[in-house]
Design a protein around this motif. Structure first.
Motif, PDB file in Angstrom:
ATOM      1  N   GLU A  31       0.936  -1.433   0.007  1.00  9.81           N
ATOM      2  CA  GLU A  31      -0.082   0.103   0.226  1.00  9.81           C
ATOM      3  C   GLU A  31       0.969   1.224   0.105  1.00  9.81           C
ATOM      4  O   GLU A  31       1.972   1.455   0.608  1.00  9.81           O
ATOM      5  N   PRO A  32       0.253   2.439  -0.631  1.00 10.10           N
ATOM      6  CA  PRO A  32       1.366   3.381  -0.863  1.00 10.10           C
ATOM      7  C   PRO A  32       1.561   4.333   0.462  1.00 10.10           C
ATOM      8  O   PRO A  32       2.385   4.957   0.541  1.00 10.10           O
ATOM      9  N   TYR A  33       1.013   3.899   1.590  1.00  9.32           N
ATOM     10  CA  TYR A  33       1.081   4.690   2.811  1.00  9.32           C
ATOM     11  C   TYR A  33       2.285   4.107   3.808  1.00  9.32           C
ATOM     12  O   TYR A  33       2.513   4.093   4.937  1.00  9.32           O
ATOM     13  N   PHE A  34       2.970   2.706   3.177  1.00 12.96           N
ATOM     14  CA  PHE A  34       3.927   2.210   3.743  1.00 12.96           C
ATOM     15  C   PHE A  34       5.257   3.031   4.097  1.00 12.96           C
ATOM     16  O   PHE A  34       5.850   3.391   3.243  1.00 12.96           O
ATOM     17  N   PRO A  35       5.533   3.256   5.352  1.00 12.76           N
ATOM     18  CA  PRO A  35       6.921   4.026   5.633  1.00 12.76           C
ATOM     19  C   PRO A  35       7.924   3.330   5.503  1.00 12.76           C
ATOM     20  O   PRO A  35       8.472   2.829   6.528  1.00 12.76           O
ATOM     21  N   GLU A  36       8.488   3.449   4.315  1.00 13.83           N
ATOM     22  CA  GLU A  36       9.653   2.541   4.220  1.00 13.83           C
ATOM     23  C   GLU A  36      10.803   2.864   4.711  1.00 13.83           C
ATOM     24  O   GLU A  36      11.802   2.050   5.040  1.00 13.83           O
ATOM     25  N   GLU A  37      10.961   4.159   5.345  1.00 12.82           N
ATOM     26  CA  GLU A  37      12.232   4.487   5.922  1.00 12.82           C
ATOM     27  C   GLU A  37      12.615   3.563   7.167  1.00 12.82           C
ATOM     28  O   GLU A  37      13.653   3.078   7.599  1.00 12.82           O
ATOM     29  N   LEU A  38      11.398   3.049   7.916  1.00 10.95           N
ATOM     30  CA  LEU A  38      11.605   2.036   8.899  1.00 10.95           C
ATOM     31  C   LEU A  38      12.241   1.060   8.495  1.00 10.95           C
ATOM     32  O   LEU A  38      13.162   0.432   9.431  1.00 10.95           O
ATOM     33  N   GLY A 257       2.882   7.563  -8.982  1.00  8.51           N
ATOM     34  CA  GLY A 257       3.475   8.655  -9.791  1.00  8.51           C
ATOM     35  C   GLY A 257       3.872   9.717  -8.858  1.00  8.51           C
ATOM     36  O   GLY A 257       4.666   9.343  -7.690  1.00  8.51           O
ATOM     37  N   SER A 258       3.618  10.789  -8.926  1.00  4.53           N
ATOM     38  CA  SER A 258       3.948  11.963  -8.111  1.00  4.53           C
ATOM     39  C   SER A 258       3.499  12.008  -6.564  1.00  4.53           C
ATOM     40  O   SER A 258       4.391  12.325  -5.590  1.00  4.53           O
ATOM     41  N   SER A 259       2.431  11.198  -6.325  1.00  7.27           N
ATOM     42  CA  SER A 259       2.134  11.067  -5.009  1.00  7.27           C
ATOM     43  C   SER A 259       3.267  10.427  -3.973  1.00  7.27           C
ATOM     44  O   SER A 259       3.124  10.523  -2.822  1.00  7.27           O
ATOM     45  N   TYR A 260       3.883   9.494  -4.887  1.00  3.65           N
ATOM     46  CA  TYR A 260       4.867   8.620  -3.910  1.00  3.65           C
ATOM     47  C   TYR A 260       6.089   9.583  -3.103  1.00  3.65           C
ATOM     48  O   TYR A 260       6.407   9.142  -2.289  1.00  3.65           O
ATOM     49  N   PHE A 261       6.499  10.862  -3.975  1.00  9.31           N
ATOM     50  CA  PHE A 261       7.532  11.362  -3.427  1.00  9.31           C
ATOM     51  C   PHE A 261       7.157  12.724  -3.134  1.00  9.31           C
ATOM     52  O   PHE A 261       8.009  13.608  -2.851  1.00  9.31           O
ATOM     53  N   TRP A 262       5.862  13.388  -3.323  1.00 11.50           N
ATOM     54  CA  TRP A 262       5.685  14.668  -3.231  1.00 11.50           C
ATOM     55  C   TRP A 262       6.233  15.277  -1.949  1.00 11.50           C
ATOM     56  O   TRP A 262       6.432  16.483  -1.932  1.00 11.50           O
ATOM     57  N   ASN A 263       5.910  14.733  -0.759  1.00 12.66           N
ATOM     58  CA  ASN A 263       6.270  15.597   0.406  1.00 12.66           C
ATOM     59  C   ASN A 263       7.327  14.693   1.147  1.00 12.66           C
ATOM     60  O   ASN A 263       7.585  13.588   1.030  1.00 12.66           O
ATOM     61  N   ASN A 264       8.313  15.487   2.032  1.00 12.55           N
ATOM     62  CA  ASN A 264       9.375  14.951   2.610  1.00 12.55           C
ATOM     63  C   ASN A 264       9.020  14.838   4.055  1.00 12.55           C
ATOM     64  O   ASN A 264       8.011  15.373   4.563  1.00 12.55           O
ATOM     65  N   VAL A 265      10.065  13.908   4.729  1.00 17.24           N
ATOM     66  CA  VAL A 265      10.062  13.710   6.289  1.00 17.24           C
ATOM     67  C   VAL A 265      10.718  15.366   6.727  1.00 17.24           C
ATOM     68  O   VAL A 265      11.698  15.540   6.558  1.00 17.24           O
ATOM     69  N   LEU A 266       9.803  15.933   7.619  1.00 16.79           N
ATOM     70  CA  LEU A 266      10.612  17.157   8.325  1.00 16.79           C
ATOM     71  C   LEU A 266      11.181  16.742   9.648  1.00 16.79           C
ATOM     72  O   LEU A 266      10.364  16.122  10.398  1.00 16.79           O
ATOM     73  N   PRO A 267      12.438  16.568   9.611  1.00 18.00           N
ATOM     74  CA  PRO A 267      13.241  15.806  10.755  1.00 18.00           C
ATOM     75  C   PRO A 267      12.754  16.403  12.127  1.00 18.00           C
ATOM     76  O   PRO A 267      12.534  17.636  12.147  1.00 18.00           O
ATOM     77  N   ARG A 278       4.810  12.644   7.953  1.00 15.25           N
ATOM     78  CA  ARG A 278       4.823  12.598   6.618  1.00 15.25           C
ATOM     79  C   ARG A 278       3.840  11.872   6.076  1.00 15.25           C
ATOM     80  O   ARG A 278       3.361  12.196   4.901  1.00 15.25           O
ATOM     81  N   TYR A 279       3.590  10.836   6.332  1.00 13.14           N
ATOM     82  CA  TYR A 279       2.639   9.808   5.789  1.00 13.14           C
ATOM     83  C   TYR A 279       1.142  10.335   5.795  1.00 13.14           C
ATOM     84  O   TYR A 279       0.528  10.071   4.913  1.00 13.14           O
ATOM     85  N   LEU A 280       0.941  10.972   6.993  1.00 18.22           N
ATOM     86  CA  LEU A 280      -0.640  11.456   7.140  1.00 18.22           C
ATOM     87  C   LEU A 280      -0.562  12.631   6.106  1.00 18.22           C
ATOM     88  O   LEU A 280      -1.768  12.979   5.939  1.00 18.22           O
ATOM     89  N   GLY A 281       0.575  13.404   5.996  1.00 19.09           N
ATOM     90  CA  GLY A 281       0.319  14.597   5.200  1.00 19.09           C
ATOM     91  C   GLY A 281       0.579  14.597   3.682  1.00 19.09           C
ATOM     92  O   GLY A 281       0.752  15.531   2.924  1.00 19.09           O
ATOM     93  N   ARG A 282       0.960  13.434   3.146  1.00 20.41           N
ATOM     94  CA  ARG A 282       1.319  13.223   1.841  1.00 20.41           C
ATOM     95  C   ARG A 282      -0.154  13.485   0.683  1.00 20.41           C
ATOM     96  O   ARG A 282      -1.131  13.541   1.459  1.00 20.41           O
ATOM     97  N   PRO A 283       0.027  13.669  -0.491  1.00 16.75           N
ATOM     98  CA  PRO A 283      -1.126  13.817  -1.387  1.00 16.75           C
ATOM     99  C   PRO A 283      -1.879  12.516  -1.170  1.00 16.75           C
ATOM    100  O   PRO A 283      -1.454  11.312  -1.209  1.00 16.75           O
ATOM    101  N   HIS A 284      -3.416  12.596  -0.685  1.00 16.42           N
ATOM    102  CA  HIS A 284      -4.282  11.481  -0.466  1.00 16.42           C
ATOM    103  C   HIS A 284      -4.750  11.075  -1.485  1.00 16.42           C
ATOM    104  O   HIS A 284      -4.985  11.744  -2.574  1.00 16.42           O
ATOM    105  N   ASN A 285      -4.647   9.466  -1.559  1.00 15.65           N
ATOM    106  CA  ASN A 285      -5.577   8.783  -2.517  1.00 15.65           C
ATOM    107  C   ASN A 285      -6.869   9.119  -1.902  1.00 15.65           C
ATOM    108  O   ASN A 285      -7.277   9.379  -0.543  1.00 15.65           O
ATOM    109  N   PRO A 286      -8.147   8.506  -2.589  1.00 14.16           N
ATOM    110  CA  PRO A 286      -9.304   8.560  -2.197  1.00 14.16           C
ATOM    111  C   PRO A 286      -9.560   7.899  -0.837  1.00 14.16           C
ATOM    112  O   PRO A 286     -10.383   8.501  -0.119  1.00 14.16           O
TER     113      PRO A 286
END
Ligand code: SF4
Length: 380
Positions: A31-38, A257-267, A278-286
């Protein structure tokens, strides 16, 4: 650019060679909301599970009338394409993807797995603390699995690599704003898809070199500028078809596409909270765009910022998320006199029918007409 298309096509071989080189684990995510960084901070390679356009002769026993991406991913599991994976994880989201996840587990119960809850109401007052505690649970589970403690330094490193990756993607993407862009929509889509199945540190080096190469490129002139929105995809067939008809997809709003990388993590000091935000604030899917309905406005802003001339909406058949949301998107586009064309796509695009419809749409856009195309104008 062929390198990115090839990377997508050879993604299983890439993951296997990464594993052999590093001795690390590979984790498939749905799913696109997966926090890969962890996962990356724990020394794991997270790879997005993507559909592949193979004849599907296995999934029907497990999933009936589901969307093509979910069915195809399950089909690949059942055919053993993902046998090299060490585990898989999904995030609360689309029911078809969850169904694919669950069916895979029933067929392969030995897989290490995790289900990560992410609130549907992303801007509710409690959402960030709920997600932060879910991330904490996931981190502990990863540590037990890998036998490695994830330190703050590990998390800082992973966040830095991912933020740099998003910055590089954004730099390349922004070049499409130019009236005569040096990159085509199909190229960009292959690049973003490749990014989702590769080690980000390795990908960053490739992207840095690619940015330099782009400076030497000849711009593409006189193309009709299109925007692509709708369900996720795993190829660039639609973009390639548009290019063959004298158009160029200059911007998209896809989860792949763009929603995958649009916003950064603000440290911030609390690393897990930084990830949660970061994941709650990314461009949302429906499915996550509930309270404030940010998606239609985000689509409009992208359309304006990239000076598009028209919009293609491509929905996967049985994609209930986009099927439901389309009414809000159509309303917005009609109100603002933005021409659009609506497609449904399944395993592959019906070549001739799609080409014919796209050709007619481009004729309308070329004439500067600003009316709604297609059968759904009766819904106005
Ligand atoms: S295409 Fe739609 S229904 Fe299918 S997995 Fe994606 S969001 Fe879910």
């Amino acid at each position: 650019m062929d390198q990115f298309k090839q990377l997508v096509e050879n993604r299983h071989a890439y993951a296997q060679s990464w594993k052999a080189r590093t001795g690390g684990k590979v984790l498939g995510w749905y799913e696109p909301y997966f926090p890969e960084e962890l996962a990356y901070a724990a020394g794991i390679l997270p790879v997005r599970l993507l559909a592949r356009h193979e004849p599907d002769d296995r999934s029907e026993k497990w999933m009936y009338a589901a969307c093509y991406p979910a069915r195809d991913i399950l089909n690949q599991f059942l055919k053993g394409r993902y046998d090299y994976l060490d585990g898989m994880v999904t995030v609360e989201g689309c029911q078809w993807m969850y169904h694919a996840f669950e069916s895979t587990l029933r067929s392969r119960p030995e897989f290490w797995n995790h289900y990560l809850f992410l609130p549907d109401y992303t801007d509710a007052p409690t959402s960030k603390t709920v997600l932060r505690s879910e991330l904490q649970v996931f981190q502990e589970k990863l540590e037990a699995w890998t036998g490695r403690t994830v330190t703050d330094a590990d998390l800082d490193w992973a966040i830095e690599v991912y933020n740099k990756n998003r910055l590089l993607l954004r730099q390349i993407y922004e070049l499409r704003r130019a009236q005569e862009p040096v990159i085509l929509g199909s190229e960009m889509m292959h690049l973003i898809l490749a990014d989702q199945v590769m080690d980000k540190a390795e990908m960053n080096e490739i992207l840095e070199r690619f940015l330099e190469e782009l400076e030497q490129r000849t711009p593409h002139r006189d193309c009709i500028r299109l925007m692509l929105i709708g369900s996720e995809t795993s190829d660039a067939a639609l973009e390639e078809m548009a290019e063959s008809l004298g158009a160029n997809v200059v911007v998209d709003e896809l989860d792949t596409g763009s929603s995958y990388f649009w916003n950064n993590v603000l440290p911030q000091k609390d690393r897990l909270m930084a990830l949660a935000l970061r994941y709650l604030g990314r461009p949302h899917n429906p499915i996550k765009d509930n309270n404030w309905r940010r998606r239609p406005q985000h689509i409009f802003e992208l359309y304006e910022d990239f000076s598009a001339d028209g919009v293609i909406i491509a929905k996967q058949i049985y994609c209930h998320l986009h099927g439901t949301d389309n009414y809000a998107v159509w309303k917005l586009l009609r109100e603002r006199n933005i021409p659009y064309l609506f497609f449904e796509r399944d395993t592959t695009l019906p070549e001739e029918e799609t080409r014919l419809r796209l050709e007619s749409f481009l004729t309308v856009v070329r004439q500067g007409a600003t009316h709604v195309c297609g059968w759904h104008k009766t819904l106005a």
